[in-house]
Design an enzyme around this catalytic site. Sequence first.
Site, PDB file in Angstrom:
ATOM      1  N   ASP A  84      31.698  20.465   7.264  1.00  0.00           N
ATOM      2  CA  ASP A  84      32.591  20.350   8.414  1.00  0.00           C
ATOM      3  C   ASP A  84      33.815  19.515   8.061  1.00  0.00           C
ATOM      4  O   ASP A  84      34.750  19.414   8.852  1.00  0.00           O
ATOM      5  CB  ASP A  84      31.853  19.718   9.605  1.00  0.00           C
ATOM      6  CG  ASP A  84      31.242  20.774  10.504  1.00  0.00           C
ATOM      7  OD1 ASP A  84      31.544  21.964  10.295  1.00  0.00           O
ATOM      8  OD2 ASP A  84      30.471  20.414  11.417  1.00  0.00           O
ATOM      9  N   ASP A 103      19.613  17.069  18.073  1.00  0.00           N
ATOM     10  CA  ASP A 103      18.272  17.146  17.500  1.00  0.00           C
ATOM     11  C   ASP A 103      17.202  16.996  18.578  1.00  0.00           C
ATOM     12  O   ASP A 103      16.394  17.895  18.806  1.00  0.00           O
ATOM     13  CB  ASP A 103      18.086  16.130  16.363  1.00  0.00           C
ATOM     14  CG  ASP A 103      18.615  14.744  16.689  1.00  0.00           C
ATOM     15  OD1 ASP A 103      19.199  14.553  17.773  1.00  0.00           O
ATOM     16  OD2 ASP A 103      18.433  13.838  15.861  1.00  0.00           O
TER      17      ASP A 103
HETATM   18  O1  LIG Z   1      30.668  17.496  13.351  1.00  0.00           O
HETATM   19  C1  LIG Z   1      29.728  17.137  12.652  1.00  0.00           C
HETATM   20  C2  LIG Z   1      29.192  15.834  12.706  1.00  0.00           C
HETATM   21  C3  LIG Z   1      28.140  15.496  11.883  1.00  0.00           C
HETATM   22  N1  LIG Z   1      27.624  16.384  11.007  1.00  0.00           N
HETATM   23  C4  LIG Z   1      26.508  15.996  10.115  1.00  0.00           C
HETATM   24  O2  LIG Z   1      25.436  15.474  10.865  1.00  0.00           O
HETATM   25  C5  LIG Z   1      24.647  14.632  10.064  1.00  0.00           C
HETATM   26  C6  LIG Z   1      24.234  13.385  10.800  1.00  0.00           C
HETATM   27  O3  LIG Z   1      25.334  12.571  11.012  1.00  0.00           O
HETATM   28  P1  LIG Z   1      25.307  10.988  10.845  1.00  0.00           P
HETATM   29  O4  LIG Z   1      26.691  10.498  11.005  1.00  0.00           O
HETATM   30  O5  LIG Z   1      24.576  10.614   9.610  1.00  0.00           O
HETATM   31  O6  LIG Z   1      24.519  10.590  12.143  1.00  0.00           O
HETATM   32  P2  LIG Z   1      23.208   9.715  12.349  1.00  0.00           P
HETATM   33  O7  LIG Z   1      23.325   9.056  13.662  1.00  0.00           O
HETATM   34  O8  LIG Z   1      22.902   8.886  11.183  1.00  0.00           O
HETATM   35  O9  LIG Z   1      22.146  10.896  12.455  1.00  0.00           O
HETATM   36  C7  LIG Z   1      21.055  10.962  13.345  1.00  0.00           C
HETATM   37  O10 LIG Z   1      21.455  11.378  14.637  1.00  0.00           O
HETATM   38  C8  LIG Z   1      22.125  12.640  14.701  1.00  0.00           C
HETATM   39  C9  LIG Z   1      22.360  12.964  16.151  1.00  0.00           C
HETATM   40  O11 LIG Z   1      23.250  12.072  16.723  1.00  0.00           O
HETATM   41  C10 LIG Z   1      21.284  13.721  14.059  1.00  0.00           C
HETATM   42  O12 LIG Z   1      22.056  14.884  13.964  1.00  0.00           O
HETATM   43  C11 LIG Z   1      20.880  13.312  12.670  1.00  0.00           C
HETATM   44  O13 LIG Z   1      20.078  14.277  12.071  1.00  0.00           O
HETATM   45  C12 LIG Z   1      20.127  11.996  12.748  1.00  0.00           C
HETATM   46  O14 LIG Z   1      19.746  11.600  11.449  1.00  0.00           O
HETATM   47  C13 LIG Z   1      25.460  14.324   8.814  1.00  0.00           C
HETATM   48  O15 LIG Z   1      24.884  14.983   7.717  1.00  0.00           O
HETATM   49  C14 LIG Z   1      26.819  14.873   9.157  1.00  0.00           C
HETATM   50  O16 LIG Z   1      27.496  15.344   8.044  1.00  0.00           O
HETATM   51  C15 LIG Z   1      28.144  17.665  10.934  1.00  0.00           C
HETATM   52  O17 LIG Z   1      27.707  18.471  10.137  1.00  0.00           O
HETATM   53  N2  LIG Z   1      29.171  18.008  11.767  1.00  0.00           N
END
Ligand SMILES: O=c1ccn([C@@H]2O[C@H](COP(=O)(O)OP(=O)(O)O[C@H]3O[C@H](CO)[C@@H](O)[C@H](O)[C@H]3O)[C@@H](O)[C@H]2O)c(=O)[nH]1
Length: 733
Positions: A142, A452
Site C-alpha cells: 500500500d 481483524d
Molecule cells: O492502509 C494500510 C494500513 C496498514 N496496512 C498494514 O497493516 C499491518 C498492520 O499495521 P500496523 O501499523 O503494524 O498496526 P498494528 O496496530 O501493529 O497491528 C495490529 O492491529 C491492526 C488493526 O488495527 C491489525 O491489522 C494488525 O494485524 C494487528 O497486528 C501492517 O503490515 C501494515 O503494512 C496496510 O496494508 N494498509
Amino acid sequence: MSTTTSMEDSAPLHSWAPLRRTWLSRGFALVYLCAVVALLHHHVLNLLQSTTIITLALFLADFVLAFMWIAYQGFRMRPIRRKVFLQNPAKVATKSNYPKLDVFICTADPDKEPPMSVVNTALSVMAYDYPTEKLSVYVSDDGGSQLTLFAFVEAAKFAAHWLPYCSKNKIVERSPEAHFGSTHLVWFPETDQIKNMYEHMKMKVESVVERGSIPCDYITNEQNQPQSFSKCFSKWTANGFARQDHPTIIQVILESDKDKDITGHPMPNLIYVSREKNRAIPHNFKAGALNALLRVSAVMTNAPIILTLDCDMRSNDPQTPLRAMCYHLDPQMASRLAYVQFPQNFHNINRDDIYGAEFKYPFHIDPFGMDGLGGPDYEGTGCFFRRRAFFGGPSSFVPPGNLELSPDRLVNGPIQSKEVLSLAHHVAGCTFEAQTIWGSKVGFRYGSLVEDLYTGYRLHCEGWRSIFCHPNRPAFLGDAPTTLNDMLNQTKRWTMGLLQVGLSKHSPIILGFKSLNPFHALCYTNYVYWPIWAIPITIYAFLPQLALLNSFSIFPKVSDVPWFFTYAFLFLGAYTQDFLEFSLAGGTFRRWWNNQRMWMVRALSSFTFGLGEYILQSFSFAKSGFNVTNKVVDDELGRRYDKGIFEFGVASSLFLPLTTAALINLLSFVRGIIHIFVYGGFEDLALWFGVVNCWPAYEAAFFRSDDGKMPMKITVISVVLASVLYLASSLAF
Ligand SMILES: O=c1ccn([C@@H]2O[C@H](COP(=O)(O)OP(=O)(O)O[C@H]3O[C@H](CO)[C@@H](O)[C@H](O)[C@H]3O)[C@@H](O)[C@H]2O)c(=O)[nH]1
Ligand SMILES: [Mn+2]
C-alpha cells in the site's frame, strides 16, 4: 478430561482439554458477583440519599467497572487448551494431497516498515517446510514503493540459495536476519558463503532505500533479470505517480512452474501487488488491501488455505503450516472451521515489558477462553483462513459476483498468461468494488479500523468457528512499538476501530447475542467496549485525589466495616486473580505490574483521545485514518528502551492526561501524609497506588536529562491543567 475430536483414534490430528482452573474461577465469579451487586446497591442507596456530582461519578465509575467485569467473565466460563499431533497429517494425507497455501503479506509504508524487514518476513515463509510448489507468497504494497519491489527482486535471487540451505541444514529460524543475528548460530560448511550473500544483498537494498531511488544500471544491466522487471519499474517514472494515486502494479517475481532453486527444486510463487489507488476513492486501508489480494490470488492460484501476515511478523518455526493443517485437514472440522489463529508474539520487548506491549490478555490468555465457546477472535496476523469462509456462512454460500473469483474454482494454469494478468489487474482496480458486496458480505469486512477483530466477529456470527493454536515455540515474531508515543497511538487507533464496531448495528450486544453463544458474545462485548475503561479510570485518577485536596475523603473509613471490606475485597480480589492468571501464563511480577500501569495510562490517554476523535469523526469534523505503527528504532532510543526507561521525548498531547494525573496524585499524596500525622487514620494511604504508578512521569519531568525526558512544554501545560482542575474542584466541593 481430554478429548480427541478427530477422525481415527489411531492417528488423531488434535485434541483438547478444559483448563483445570475453570471451576475455581466460576466459583470465584459467583462470590465476586455478590460483592458487585452489594456495592451497586449501596451506591443506589447513597444516590437516593443525596445526589451530588461525587456520588454520581462514583456510581458511574463502579457501574462501568461492573459492566466490564461481567463481560469479562465470558472468557472464564469455558477455557480450553489444544494440542496437535504433528506426526499424523502425513498418515491421513500424502504431501501431494496437502492443500495449496497462499500467504498474504501486507506492507504500507517503506519509511516506517523498512523493505529489508518485509523481505525477511517473506523469505521466512517461502522457506516453510511445506511443498514449495503448493506455496504462493503475495505481497501487498500500500506504500506503492519501487524500493519495496526492488528489495523483493533482490530477495528472490537470494532465495534460490537460502531455501535449499534451510531445508538441507534443518534451520529453524528461517528469516535470514534472525538466523545470522542469532547468538547460538551453528555454522555449516556453506554458512559463510550464504551469510556473505545475504550481507551483500542487504547492503545493496539498504543503499537503494537510503538513496530513495534505484540507479538505472541496477534495473537494466543486471544479469538474469527478465525484461518484464524493467518494464514494471518504469511505471514509477510515469507522470503523476503518487503513493495515493497510481495504477495497479502486479509483478510476478518468481513462478513456481519455471523458477528453480540452485538444487533444481521448484521455488514458491512470489508476487508483488500494489493495488490501484485514487485519492477520491476510499481504499479501506488494510482490509481493502487484503480483499485486493483475495481477488488477485483467486485469479492466479486460488489456494483453499490463506495465511495473513503483517510485514513485520516473520516465521519462527517452519512447521507452522503443518500445525494449521492438523485442523484444516480434519474432515470433521472442515465444514465449519473458518480459521486457525496463532498468537502474536514479539521479538523486541524489553525484560520487564515497560509498555505492556506483549498484550498478554488479548493475545495469550483470552483466546483460550473464546476457544471453548466458538473460537478466538482474529488478530490480524498469523492466521490460517479457509478461503471459503470469506464467502458466506458454512451452509449459505454467497458468490463473489464474478465466477473467476469463486473459492472452489480450480486454478492450475500458468500464472503469467496474458489473460490471467489482465484479469488480476482488473480485480485490483480501485473501482472494482463499487456497488458490490465486497467488504460487507464477502471478504474482509470494512467499516472498522480493527478490521481483524471485526472480520473474525462477523464470521463467527455467520456460524463459523475458529481455533486457537498456541505451540510452545512462537510461530511468528513481530516488532512491538518501543516508544510510549507509538504505543499510545496504536491503542488510540484500536479504540476508534472498536467503537466503530461497538456503536454500530452489528454491535455484539445486538447481533452478537442474537447469533453467538451468549458467553462468546460477552467476550466480544468486553473487547469492543474497551474504550469505556476511560470512564472509571479517569474518575479514580482524579476524583478521590481532588476530594482529599479539598479535605474530603470519599473512600469508606475502616470503621465502616462492611463497606471498607467490600471495597478492599473487590480491589484486592480483582488484582490477585489478575496476577494469578498473568503468572500462570508465564508472566513475571514486574511485567504484570507494568501491564496494569500501562492499562491505566492507555485508558487515560489512548481511550480518551480515541473516544474524542471518534465523536468528532461521527460529526464529520475529522477523518479517521490508519496510522501505521513505526517499526524503525533509532540506536539511542533503542538503548534507552533496552534499559527499561520510559520514552517521552516528543511533545505529544497524548502524555497530558498522564502527567496531569501524576501531579494531582502527588499533591494529594503529600497532603494525605500530612493529614495522617495531624489527624491519624490511614485510609488516604490508598493514594500511594497512583503515585507509584506515576513514577516514570515524575522521573521524566523532574530528574532526567536525556532526550527521552518529558518535554518542558508538556510539563508546563500539565502544571496549568492541574492548577485549573484544583481551582475548579475547590469551587465544586
Ligand atoms: O492502509 C494500510 C494500513 C496498514 N496496512 C498494514 O497493516 C499491518 C498492520 O499495521 P500496523 O501499523 O503494524 O498496526 P498494528 O496496530 O501493529 O497491528 C495490529 O492491529 C491492526 C488493526 O488495527 C491489525 O491489522 C494488525 O494485524 C494487528 O497486528 C501492517 O503490515 C501494515 O503494512 C496496510 O496494508 N494498509
Ligand atoms: Mn504491527
